[in-house]
Design a protein around this motif. Structure first.
Motif, PDB file in Angstrom:
ATOM      1  N   ARG A   1       0.763  -1.405  -0.008  1.00 46.88           N
ATOM      2  CA  ARG A   1       0.037  -0.083  -0.196  1.00 46.88           C
ATOM      3  C   ARG A   1       0.680   1.159  -0.005  1.00 46.88           C
ATOM      4  O   ARG A   1       0.402   2.449  -0.489  1.00 46.88           O
ATOM      5  CB  ARG A   1      -1.051  -0.048   1.115  1.00 46.88           C
ATOM      6  CG  ARG A   1      -2.447   0.938   1.024  1.00 46.88           C
ATOM      7  CD  ARG A   1      -3.112   0.792   2.171  1.00 46.88           C
ATOM      8  NE  ARG A   1      -2.694   0.745   3.515  1.00 46.88           N
ATOM      9  CZ  ARG A   1      -2.729  -0.082   4.352  1.00 46.88           C
ATOM     10  NH1 ARG A   1      -3.668  -1.233   4.239  1.00 46.88           N
ATOM     11  NH2 ARG A   1      -2.203   0.063   5.614  1.00 46.88           N
ATOM     12  N   GLY A   2       2.033   1.218   0.766  1.00 43.39           N
ATOM     13  CA  GLY A   2       2.837   2.345   0.619  1.00 43.39           C
ATOM     14  C   GLY A   2       3.424   2.638  -0.805  1.00 43.39           C
ATOM     15  O   GLY A   2       3.518   3.784  -1.209  1.00 43.39           O
ATOM     16  N   ALA A   3       4.230   1.862  -1.254  1.00 47.18           N
ATOM     17  CA  ALA A   3       4.713   1.952  -2.628  1.00 47.18           C
ATOM     18  C   ALA A   3       3.624   2.414  -3.608  1.00 47.18           C
ATOM     19  O   ALA A   3       3.915   3.153  -4.356  1.00 47.18           O
ATOM     20  CB  ALA A   3       5.441   0.547  -3.138  1.00 47.18           C
ATOM     21  N   ILE A   4       2.438   1.623  -3.815  1.00 49.77           N
ATOM     22  CA  ILE A   4       1.356   1.818  -4.696  1.00 49.77           C
ATOM     23  C   ILE A   4       0.751   3.221  -4.298  1.00 49.77           C
ATOM     24  O   ILE A   4       0.767   4.100  -5.176  1.00 49.77           O
ATOM     25  CB  ILE A   4       0.364   0.764  -4.610  1.00 49.77           C
ATOM     26  CG1 ILE A   4       0.870  -0.374  -5.203  1.00 49.77           C
ATOM     27  CG2 ILE A   4      -0.878   1.252  -5.330  1.00 49.77           C
ATOM     28  CD1 ILE A   4      -0.110  -1.587  -5.107  1.00 49.77           C
ATOM     29  N   GLY A   5       0.708   3.687  -3.222  1.00 53.13           N
ATOM     30  CA  GLY A   5       0.276   5.011  -2.774  1.00 53.13           C
ATOM     31  C   GLY A   5       1.247   6.055  -3.285  1.00 53.13           C
ATOM     32  O   GLY A   5       0.778   7.108  -3.772  1.00 53.13           O
ATOM     33  N   VAL A   6       2.536   5.716  -3.241  1.00 45.80           N
ATOM     34  CA  VAL A   6       3.523   6.828  -3.681  1.00 45.80           C
ATOM     35  C   VAL A   6       3.421   6.852  -5.041  1.00 45.80           C
ATOM     36  O   VAL A   6       3.688   7.997  -5.716  1.00 45.80           O
ATOM     37  CB  VAL A   6       5.022   6.478  -3.344  1.00 45.80           C
ATOM     38  CG1 VAL A   6       5.880   7.522  -4.028  1.00 45.80           C
ATOM     39  CG2 VAL A   6       5.061   6.722  -1.695  1.00 45.80           C
ATOM     40  N   LEU A   7       2.824   6.005  -6.064  1.00 52.48           N
ATOM     41  CA  LEU A   7       2.754   5.957  -7.346  1.00 52.48           C
ATOM     42  C   LEU A   7       1.569   7.109  -7.697  1.00 52.48           C
ATOM     43  O   LEU A   7       2.085   7.776  -8.566  1.00 52.48           O
ATOM     44  CB  LEU A   7       2.159   4.758  -7.897  1.00 52.48           C
ATOM     45  CG  LEU A   7       3.055   3.579  -7.983  1.00 52.48           C
ATOM     46  CD1 LEU A   7       2.465   2.302  -8.345  1.00 52.48           C
ATOM     47  CD2 LEU A   7       4.319   3.623  -8.902  1.00 52.48           C
ATOM     48  N   ASN A   8       0.857   7.743  -6.829  1.00 57.51           N
ATOM     49  CA  ASN A   8       0.069   8.563  -7.318  1.00 57.51           C
ATOM     50  C   ASN A   8       1.003   9.963  -7.288  1.00 57.51           C
ATOM     51  O   ASN A   8       0.758  10.652  -8.261  1.00 57.51           O
ATOM     52  CB  ASN A   8      -0.927   8.902  -6.067  1.00 57.51           C
ATOM     53  CG  ASN A   8      -1.970  10.102  -6.190  1.00 57.51           C
ATOM     54  OD1 ASN A   8      -2.535  10.178  -7.232  1.00 57.51           O
ATOM     55  ND2 ASN A   8      -1.660  10.785  -5.102  1.00 57.51           N
ATOM     56  N   GLN A   9       1.723  10.142  -6.191  1.00 56.39           N
ATOM     57  CA  GLN A   9       2.749  11.257  -6.607  1.00 56.39           C
ATOM     58  C   GLN A   9       3.506  11.215  -7.585  1.00 56.39           C
ATOM     59  O   GLN A   9       4.101  12.065  -8.087  1.00 56.39           O
ATOM     60  CB  GLN A   9       3.500  11.668  -4.945  1.00 56.39           C
ATOM     61  CG  GLN A   9       4.326  12.683  -5.187  1.00 56.39           C
ATOM     62  CD  GLN A   9       3.557  13.966  -5.065  1.00 56.39           C
ATOM     63  OE1 GLN A   9       2.428  14.091  -4.723  1.00 56.39           O
ATOM     64  NE2 GLN A   9       4.437  15.118  -5.464  1.00 56.39           N
TER      65      GLN A   9
END
Length: 527
Positions: free
Chosen positions: A175-183
């Protein structure tokens, strides 16, 4: 349903539905947010020249040339201010509309769901592109303002819907790595806008309408891929009570039939939401169980914007002007360098966030920004004293160092953390409030930075530095680490600070499995 509650210790899988859902969400929406942050910077003079008449220098006096072929120079001291103020209106329309879009997050996701919200948002993007592309043929600057307003509404919605959607379809381990894909896609959007805005590409007097209208291309791509994007299983089960569809979707997302633990966590949360109901914004502020989560998120959102990041992107050319860097190719290359570093460091954040954790990257990132704000202040003051050419280029190094700190943590993590810190019932209003605060601060910085910079001169970054110092201390003391934890475990991390009892973890024993319909009574007994 007779599924057992056997712990699934297998690693998460990069399934096709997960890849399509995440990729199309960030490419179709987050990219456009970044693109429209930076796209108005490069073609500013071309747009102002077309709608308000060109400026040129005549005996060191700023004038307007009413007839370039025959008329002599006509001095009009107010014309430059008029041009700047009108263009500032178009620039400011974007963050102002973003505030409005952020208020639509809750109603849109409640009515249409996370995926449906993305599709509704694509219609706004296309309408915006039509206005922006038609402005020059129609000779209407008002269409520029309207187009910027519409794309601001789009971006305000996207900043809430996208992190919510990708956070809910992602496995907790990623979830962390995928969430950073947004940025990451936001930073790529900024870089693409800087590259497309070069005079050798689309930043010309003839092609700038295409530069502005390009924003709808990712929306068209996302809409074409809509059939392959999964719905949020959490929304299906918790908000719509469609348990069978939620389980089928989750099985496709995880690539395994063994989704019992995750389903049980969602059932528990569904029962709690059924008993307590979804939260409104006023209820969110009164709810003790999320008090410190809300404080943490709001301060992070304020600090993300008041740390000065969009002052750098909206007005990078003005900063380089103040540093004495020549206009044209040197400034263009400096802006592209800043955008490239932003992308590179966000990629590094994707790679390391699940190892280092969220808190470390936030504290380290803001700490770096403190140093570079101080360094940039010293450089700008030296340029007042001396005109040594090479010193001016140190400002580029300072801006790049500042971007490194921002991109590694303060840029991507606040959006990710907003999705992680709240339960399903509180998540939509939390995103509405967080996005509203973020966009309000964005608007304040965008509209006030030129005036503040003129007033404070070389000390303009001192205020930004003070914000970074405050938030660094706050996060070091208050923020817990959420890496690899379920939404329920994260809620328990704040329980003591909120002065409420923690909730028991999801049971993993078959004999303790509770059907969905009887969960409400079980929750009441626990309380």
């Amino acid at each position: 349903m007779g599924e057992g509650l056997v712990e699934d210790n297998s690693k998460p899988k990069a399934t096709f539905p997960l890849i399509m859902g995440v990729a199309m969400a960030v490419i179709g929406s987050a990219f456009q947010y970044g693109y429209n942050i930076a796209v108005v910077n490069a073609p500013a003079d071309e747009i102002k020249d077309y709608f308000f008449g060109p400026l040129k220098q005549c005996e060191n006096v700023t004038i307007i040339d009413l007839n370039a072929t025959t008329a002599p120079c006509v001095v009009n001291k107010d014309h430059k201010s008029y041009r700047e103020n009108m263009y500032s209106l178009a620039v400011a329309a974007f963050p102002f509309a973003g505030m409005i879009g952020s208020l639509l997050v809750g109603p849109v996701v409640a009515k249409f769901g996370r995926l449906g919200g993305l599709m509704i948002n694509n219609l706004i993007s296309v309408l915006s592109a039509i206005c922006l592309g038609a402005a020059k043929p129609a000779g209407s600057f008002a269409l520029i303002v309207i187009g910027r307003f519409l794309i601001g509404v789009f971006a305000g919605l996207a900043t809430g819907v996208v992190p919510m959607y990708i956070g809910e379809i992602s496995p907790k381990e990623w979830r962390g790595a995928i969430g950073v894909l947004n940025q990451l896609l936001i930073t790529i959007g900024i870089l693409v806008a800087q590259l497309f805005g070069l005079q050798s590409v689309l930043g010309t007097p003839d092609l700038w309408p295409f530069l502005l209208a390009f924003t709808c291309v990712p929306s068209i791509l996302q809409s074409a891929c809509f059939p392959f994007m999964p719905k949020s299983p959490r929304f299906l089960l918790i908000d719509q009570q469609k348990e069978d569809e939620a389980r089928n979707t989750l099985v496709k997302l995880r690539g395994t039939d063994n989704v019992m633990t995750e389903m049980e966590e969602m059932r528990t949360e569904a029962a709690e939401q059924e008993a307590a109901g979804a939260l409104s914004i006023p209820q969110l502020f009164r709810e003790r169980t999320v008090r410190w989560q809300l404080i943490t998120i709001l301060l992070m959102m304020v600090a993300q914007q008041l740390s000065g990041i969009n002052a750098v992107f909206f007005y990078s050319n003005k900063i380089f002007d103040a540093a004495g860097i020549p206009k044209g190719n040197p400034q263009d290359m400096a802006s592209v360098a800043v955008g490239s570093v932003n992308v590179l460091m966000t990629i590094i954040s994707v790679a390391i966030i699940e190892r280092t954790g969220r808190k470390a990257l936030m504290v380290w990132g803001f700490g770096q920004m403190i140093f570079w704000c101080l360094a940039l202040t010293i450089i700008l003051n030296l340029l007042v004293i001396t005109k040594i050419a090479w010193i001016s280029y140190l400002s580029i190094a300072c801006v790049i160092g500042y971007i490194v700190g921002f991109a590694i943590g303060p840029g991507p993590i606040p959006w990710l953390i907003t999705a992680e810190l709240f339960r399903q019932a509180a998540r939509p209003p939390a995103f509405m409030v967080a996005c509203l605060v973020n966009w309000t601060c964005n608007f304040i910085v965008g509209i006030s930075f030129p005036s503040v910079a003129d007033f404070t001169g070389p000390y303009v970054f001192i205020g930004f530095m003070a914000v970074c110092i405050f938030i660094t201390v706050f996060l070091a003391i208050v923020m817990p680490e959420t890496k690899g934890k379920t939404f329920q475990e994260i809620s328990n991390l704040f329980a003591k600070r909120n002065k409420v009892p923690g909730r028991a973890s999801v049971t993993r024993d078959q004999s303790q499995k509770i059907p969905l319909k009887s969960m409400e009574n079980h929750v009441e007994e626990q309380v």
